[in-house]
Design a protein around this motif. Structure first.
Motif, PDB file in Angstrom:
ATOM      1  N   TYR A 121      48.447  38.959  32.418  1.00 27.46           N
ATOM      2  CA  TYR A 121      47.377  39.531  32.615  1.00 27.46           C
ATOM      3  C   TYR A 121      47.021  40.378  33.768  1.00 27.46           C
ATOM      4  CZ  TYR A 121      42.375  40.097  30.693  1.00 27.46           C
ATOM      5  OH  TYR A 121      41.225  40.859  30.236  1.00 27.46           O
ATOM      6  N   LEU A 122      46.729  41.557  33.998  1.00 28.04           N
ATOM      7  CA  LEU A 122      46.782  42.354  34.842  1.00 28.04           C
ATOM      8  C   LEU A 122      45.136  42.826  35.264  1.00 28.04           C
ATOM      9  CD1 LEU A 122      49.825  44.730  35.090  1.00 28.04           C
ATOM     10  CD2 LEU A 122      49.564  42.410  35.996  1.00 28.04           C
ATOM     11  N   TYR A 123      44.753  42.729  36.700  1.00 24.53           N
ATOM     12  CA  TYR A 123      43.482  43.425  36.925  1.00 24.53           C
ATOM     13  C   TYR A 123      43.782  45.012  37.239  1.00 24.53           C
ATOM     14  CZ  TYR A 123      39.622  44.206  40.195  1.00 24.53           C
ATOM     15  OH  TYR A 123      38.579  44.655  40.987  1.00 24.53           O
ATOM     16  N   HIS A 124      43.413  45.637  36.343  1.00 23.94           N
ATOM     17  CA  HIS A 124      43.741  47.067  36.074  1.00 23.94           C
ATOM     18  C   HIS A 124      43.679  47.973  37.246  1.00 23.94           C
ATOM     19  CE1 HIS A 124      44.505  50.184  32.600  1.00 23.94           C
ATOM     20  NE2 HIS A 124      45.240  50.376  33.699  1.00 23.94           N
ATOM     21  N   TRP A 125      42.454  47.840  38.002  1.00 21.11           N
ATOM     22  CA  TRP A 125      42.365  48.582  39.248  1.00 21.11           C
ATOM     23  C   TRP A 125      41.113  48.046  39.978  1.00 21.11           C
ATOM     24  CZ3 TRP A 125      41.302  51.612  34.854  1.00 21.11           C
ATOM     25  CH2 TRP A 125      40.034  52.133  34.687  1.00 21.11           C
ATOM     26  N   ARG A 126      40.839  48.277  41.268  1.00 24.90           N
ATOM     27  CA  ARG A 126      39.867  47.420  41.944  1.00 24.90           C
ATOM     28  C   ARG A 126      38.396  48.253  41.518  1.00 24.90           C
ATOM     29  NH1 ARG A 126      41.188  45.388  48.037  1.00 24.90           N
ATOM     30  NH2 ARG A 126      39.372  44.280  47.520  1.00 24.90           N
ATOM     31  N   GLY A 127      37.491  47.268  41.524  1.00 25.35           N
ATOM     32  CA  GLY A 127      36.249  47.738  41.034  1.00 25.35           C
ATOM     33  C   GLY A 127      35.079  46.971  42.151  1.00 25.35           C
ATOM     34  N   GLN A 128      33.926  46.698  41.672  1.00 22.98           N
ATOM     35  CA  GLN A 128      32.916  46.453  42.331  1.00 22.98           C
ATOM     36  C   GLN A 128      32.955  44.779  42.686  1.00 22.98           C
ATOM     37  OE1 GLN A 128      31.092  48.471  44.504  1.00 22.98           O
ATOM     38  NE2 GLN A 128      32.430  49.918  43.479  1.00 22.98           N
ATOM     39  N   THR A 129      33.588  43.785  41.737  1.00 27.61           N
ATOM     40  CA  THR A 129      33.454  42.616  41.940  1.00 27.61           C
ATOM     41  C   THR A 129      34.348  41.948  43.118  1.00 27.61           C
ATOM     42  OG1 THR A 129      33.392  42.492  39.208  1.00 27.61           O
ATOM     43  CG2 THR A 129      34.043  40.392  40.424  1.00 27.61           C
ATOM     44  N   PRO A 130      33.807  41.333  43.732  1.00 29.09           N
ATOM     45  CA  PRO A 130      34.483  40.576  45.066  1.00 29.09           C
ATOM     46  C   PRO A 130      36.025  40.178  44.487  1.00 29.09           C
ATOM     47  CG  PRO A 130      32.365  39.718  44.993  1.00 29.09           C
ATOM     48  CD  PRO A 130      32.672  40.593  43.699  1.00 29.09           C
ATOM     49  N   LEU A 131      37.157  40.705  45.353  1.00 29.29           N
ATOM     50  CA  LEU A 131      38.451  40.332  45.019  1.00 29.29           C
ATOM     51  C   LEU A 131      38.597  38.716  44.704  1.00 29.29           C
ATOM     52  CD1 LEU A 131      41.028  41.418  44.336  1.00 29.29           C
ATOM     53  CD2 LEU A 131      41.675  41.401  46.621  1.00 29.29           C
ATOM     54  N   VAL A 132      37.847  37.980  45.544  1.00 30.66           N
ATOM     55  CA  VAL A 132      38.242  36.605  45.397  1.00 30.66           C
ATOM     56  C   VAL A 132      37.573  35.893  44.139  1.00 30.66           C
ATOM     57  CG1 VAL A 132      36.127  35.901  46.820  1.00 30.66           C
ATOM     58  CG2 VAL A 132      37.999  34.383  46.791  1.00 30.66           C
ATOM     59  N   GLU A 133      36.740  36.644  43.670  1.00 30.02           N
ATOM     60  CA  GLU A 133      36.200  36.028  42.322  1.00 30.02           C
ATOM     61  C   GLU A 133      37.215  36.474  41.309  1.00 30.02           C
ATOM     62  OE1 GLU A 133      32.272  37.145  39.117  1.00 30.02           O
ATOM     63  OE2 GLU A 133      32.007  37.515  41.568  1.00 30.02           O
ATOM     64  N   THR A 134      37.446  37.755  41.225  1.00 31.93           N
ATOM     65  CA  THR A 134      38.394  38.357  40.209  1.00 31.93           C
ATOM     66  C   THR A 134      39.782  37.163  40.249  1.00 31.93           C
ATOM     67  OG1 THR A 134      37.682  40.510  40.150  1.00 31.93           O
ATOM     68  CG2 THR A 134      39.944  40.124  39.548  1.00 31.93           C
ATOM     69  N   VAL A 135      40.279  37.128  41.235  1.00 28.99           N
ATOM     70  CA  VAL A 135      41.422  36.197  41.405  1.00 28.99           C
ATOM     71  C   VAL A 135      41.388  34.926  40.999  1.00 28.99           C
ATOM     72  CG1 VAL A 135      43.316  35.410  43.078  1.00 28.99           C
ATOM     73  CG2 VAL A 135      42.742  37.872  43.117  1.00 28.99           C
ATOM     74  N   ASP A 136      40.214  34.455  41.487  1.00 34.54           N
ATOM     75  CA  ASP A 136      40.137  32.959  40.997  1.00 34.54           C
ATOM     76  C   ASP A 136      39.640  32.784  39.433  1.00 34.54           C
ATOM     77  OD1 ASP A 136      40.239  32.131  43.806  1.00 34.54           O
ATOM     78  OD2 ASP A 136      38.116  31.675  43.808  1.00 34.54           O
ATOM     79  N   GLU A 137      39.177  33.761  38.798  1.00 36.17           N
ATOM     80  CA  GLU A 137      39.070  33.709  37.297  1.00 36.17           C
ATOM     81  C   GLU A 137      40.492  34.086  36.673  1.00 36.17           C
ATOM     82  OE1 GLU A 137      36.875  33.180  33.888  1.00 36.17           O
ATOM     83  OE2 GLU A 137      36.717  32.685  35.805  1.00 36.17           O
ATOM     84  N   LEU A 138      41.210  34.834  37.215  1.00 36.08           N
ATOM     85  CA  LEU A 138      42.601  35.154  36.732  1.00 36.08           C
ATOM     86  C   LEU A 138      43.333  34.077  36.735  1.00 36.08           C
ATOM     87  CD1 LEU A 138      43.288  38.645  38.274  1.00 36.08           C
ATOM     88  CD2 LEU A 138      43.354  38.387  35.917  1.00 36.08           C
ATOM     89  N   GLN A 139      43.176  33.225  37.961  1.00 38.88           N
ATOM     90  CA  GLN A 139      43.909  31.652  38.034  1.00 38.88           C
ATOM     91  C   GLN A 139      43.471  31.056  36.955  1.00 38.88           C
ATOM     92  OE1 GLN A 139      46.547  31.441  39.641  1.00 38.88           O
ATOM     93  NE2 GLN A 139      46.857  29.155  39.216  1.00 38.88           N
ATOM     94  N   ARG A 140      42.124  30.767  36.821  1.00 39.19           N
ATOM     95  CA  ARG A 140      41.667  29.780  35.961  1.00 39.19           C
ATOM     96  C   ARG A 140      42.162  29.883  34.788  1.00 39.19           C
ATOM     97  NH1 ARG A 140      37.784  28.883  32.253  1.00 39.19           N
ATOM     98  NH2 ARG A 140      36.980  30.930  32.338  1.00 39.19           N
ATOM     99  N   LEU A 141      42.133  31.447  33.931  1.00 40.07           N
ATOM    100  CA  LEU A 141      42.433  31.662  32.791  1.00 40.07           C
ATOM    101  C   LEU A 141      43.920  31.313  32.557  1.00 40.07           C
ATOM    102  CD1 LEU A 141      40.445  35.003  32.203  1.00 40.07           C
ATOM    103  CD2 LEU A 141      40.158  32.841  31.062  1.00 40.07           C
ATOM    104  N   THR A 142      44.590  31.627  33.784  1.00 43.34           N
ATOM    105  CA  THR A 142      46.215  31.139  33.629  1.00 43.34           C
ATOM    106  C   THR A 142      46.270  29.778  33.424  1.00 43.34           C
ATOM    107  OG1 THR A 142      46.796  33.023  35.146  1.00 43.34           O
ATOM    108  CG2 THR A 142      48.365  31.232  34.745  1.00 43.34           C
TER     109      THR A 142
END
Length: 282
Positions: free
Chosen positions: A108-129
């Protein structure tokens, strides 16, 4: 056939892209036939995204794979920046899974960078994994500076792949990005690997040097372009085609071994970058 290993899963180095597929109901049967032809030829990866046709590409893929054994597939989807927050990402992934008709994706990829803080996106990607809804996560349209920033985050080095534009006519990633990813064991996924008409000044497939190499291998120009992309270590190409014959040819390009003389001829036509270039994005 060339292979790439992503988060411990070994897959053929040429997969199936789905951008612009699923948009026209009149083409549905033909597009499903193309996906089936690619899988029959040995492809395993299908790359899609919630953005593609606002979910229509995922729905098409779901129809194409409903009778395919799940362990014969490596499914990649992507979350839009607007959905890449703790509040919205799981709902987004669940919708993708429903359209695909599966209980998890492989990447599951983060399609491109947006306004959400990168740490929040990454932590949620890790949680869903960790929740099992995806086996691994990664990023897309990231350059070296983005990856260095990512690697400073607690879960950043858990990223399993980065997907960027890369083809013989768009070689900017070779200057430093491919090397950085190799040094950090981060596989690279190449989108638009045979070029995009609105991106390139000329059609790569009509270049005389490309055609010369194609003749040497009794292959099509597009097969040579794909063989060149996957001649790079740990690079997966995801060409898109809605034509079953072309899709099969694309996958079989993974069997072509380009010689040093072939590579020299291709370099002469489209030289490698000699300086850092802005990341090409479509």
């Amino acid at each position: 056939m060339q292979t790439v290993t992503i988060a411990g899963a070994q897959v053929p180095a040429i997969g199936l892209g789905t951008w612009h597929m699923g948009d026209d109901p009149a083409l549905q049967a033909q597009e499903i036939e193309a996906i089936h032809a690619g899988l029959a030829a040995g492809a395993k990866v299908i790359d899609t995204a919630e953005m593609y046709g606002s979910g229509r590409a995922e729905t098409l893929v779901g129809k194409a794979i409903k009778d395919v054994s799940r362990d014969q597939l490596y499914l990649i989807s992507k979350v839009l920046p607007t959905n890449a927050s703790k509040a919205r990402m799981e709902q987004s992934l669940d919708a993708s899974l429903k359209r695909l008709g599966v209980d998890h994706v492989d990447l599951y990829l983060y399609h491109w960078r947006g306004q959400t803080p990168l740490v929040e996106t990454v932590d949620e990607l890790q949680r869903l994994t960790e929740a099992g809804k995806t086996k691994a996560w990664g990023i897309s349209n990231f350059d070296v500076a983005d990856l260095k920033e990512l690697w400073q985050l607690p879960n950043g080095p858990q990223a399993a792949a980065n997907e960027d534009l890369f083809n013989l006519g768009s070689r900017g990633v070779e200057y430093s990005l491919l090397g950085w990813q190799a040094d950090h064991q981060l596989p690279f996924i190449a989108y638009s690997p045979v070029g995009a008409p609105d991106q390139l000044p000329t059609n790569l497939a009509s270049n005389p040097n490309v055609l010369t190499v194609a003749q040497r291998h009794h292959a099509s120009a597009y097969q040579v372009l794909l063989a060149w992309v996957v001649s790079h270590q740990q690079v997966l190409a995801i060409p898109q085609s809605s034509n079953a014959v072309h899709t099969k040819e694309n996958v079989l390009a993974g069997n072509i071994q380009l010689s040093a003389a072939d590579l020299k001829l291709l370099d002469e036509a489209y030289p490698a970058p000699t300086k850092k270039l802005p990341l090409d994005v479509l």
